[in-house]
Design an enzyme around this catalytic site. Sequence first.
Site, PDB file in Angstrom:
ATOM      1  CD  GLU A  11      31.202 -51.353  33.023  1.00 56.21           C
ATOM      2  OE1 GLU A  11      32.143 -51.768  32.345  1.00 56.21           O
ATOM      3  OE2 GLU A  11      30.664 -52.041  33.922  1.00 56.21           O
ATOM      4  N   GLY A  77      39.405 -55.011  27.814  1.00 55.87           N
ATOM      5  CA  GLY A  77      40.721 -54.718  27.260  1.00 55.87           C
ATOM      6  C   GLY A  77      40.886 -55.447  25.924  1.00 55.87           C
ATOM      7  CG  MET A 189      38.266 -58.771  35.160  1.00 60.29           C
ATOM      8  SD  MET A 189      38.916 -57.615  36.385  1.00 60.29           S
ATOM      9  CE  MET A 189      39.100 -58.673  37.814  1.00 60.29           C
ATOM     10  CD  GLU A 190      33.133 -58.226  35.412  1.00 61.73           C
ATOM     11  OE1 GLU A 190      33.224 -57.900  34.206  1.00 61.73           O
ATOM     12  OE2 GLU A 190      33.852 -57.722  36.295  1.00 61.73           O
ATOM     13  CG  ASP A 213      42.027 -51.541  29.054  1.00 57.73           C
ATOM     14  OD1 ASP A 213      42.740 -52.551  28.935  1.00 57.73           O
ATOM     15  OD2 ASP A 213      40.902 -51.590  29.609  1.00 57.73           O
TER      16      ASP A 213
HETATM   17  N1  ADE Z   1      38.121 -54.658  31.686  1.00 62.20           N
HETATM   18  C1  ADE Z   1      38.529 -53.563  31.014  1.00 62.20           C
HETATM   19  N2  ADE Z   1      39.847 -53.625  30.751  1.00 62.20           N
HETATM   20  C2  ADE Z   1      40.277 -54.798  31.277  1.00 62.20           C
HETATM   21  C3  ADE Z   1      41.553 -55.425  31.345  1.00 62.20           C
HETATM   22  N3  ADE Z   1      42.638 -54.850  30.823  1.00 62.20           N
HETATM   23  N4  ADE Z   1      41.638 -56.631  31.980  1.00 62.20           N
HETATM   24  C4  ADE Z   1      40.529 -57.204  32.507  1.00 62.20           C
HETATM   25  N5  ADE Z   1      39.319 -56.646  32.494  1.00 62.20           N
HETATM   26  C5  ADE Z   1      39.181 -55.454  31.870  1.00 62.20           C
END
Ligand code: ADE
Length: 244
Positions: A11, A77, A189-190, A213
Amino acid sequence: MIGIISAMHDELAELLLVLKNKKTTILGNREYFTGTIHQQSVVIVFSKWGKVAAAITTTELIRSFNPTEIIFTGVAGAIHHQLAIGDIVYGTSLVQHDVDASPLFPKYEIPLLGVSYLKTNENNKLYQAVARFTNHYFDFIAKEEANEFNIKTLKLIKGTIASGDEFISEQRSFDKIKHELDNVQCVEMEGAAVAQVCYEYNIPFNIIRIISDKADDSAPIDFPVFTKKIASKYAKGILENYCS
Ligand code: ADE
């Protein structure tokens, strides 16, 4: 000094290429890269994945480098249906979708902090750098690469980001975040962990997330390809501009 954090090397790889006078300091199993981008001193670090990794890294960054502000950038996401792969979320608040100390505290409230949603320190100069990138997207990303992800036009949305120690790719987890939390744009997630550390240490914090995504069953396929091929071009395009 501006602190810049991402969860993965991919990244920030492109931004590291424009870092001048680069020095590396290893602390707590993380590499902190200091130097300058257009005369602006910065410290760049990969936190690794998840809230604990992000909190450790942010605390060390604050204690060892004394930044005046912290910016997190990386992929996420999509939760809101208006978002497509390639779009950008400029975070206005963060919430941990996996915190639940009920019935002792309200669900999603951080125990003993008394808040669920932590606000970012919205910064017009940074927002303008993101907007400029959005408007000049094809100066940074080759058309063929954009086509691979069907990116034709780009949206920049301000809004809430949810974080938790789970990669979201199942309908049940997606629905829980979408329906139980107010107006969440995307999931990662952070971010909320970094926001909490910055809140406790009183350091201005901002976050930029790029949709890699749709947090559905194709997420495990879309996410790694997008991250490797495209995400780091966003970070370079936005942050090089912010530092100039
Ligand atoms: N980071 C990128 N895509 C993610 C997802 N689907 N869930 C959690 N963290 C992500």
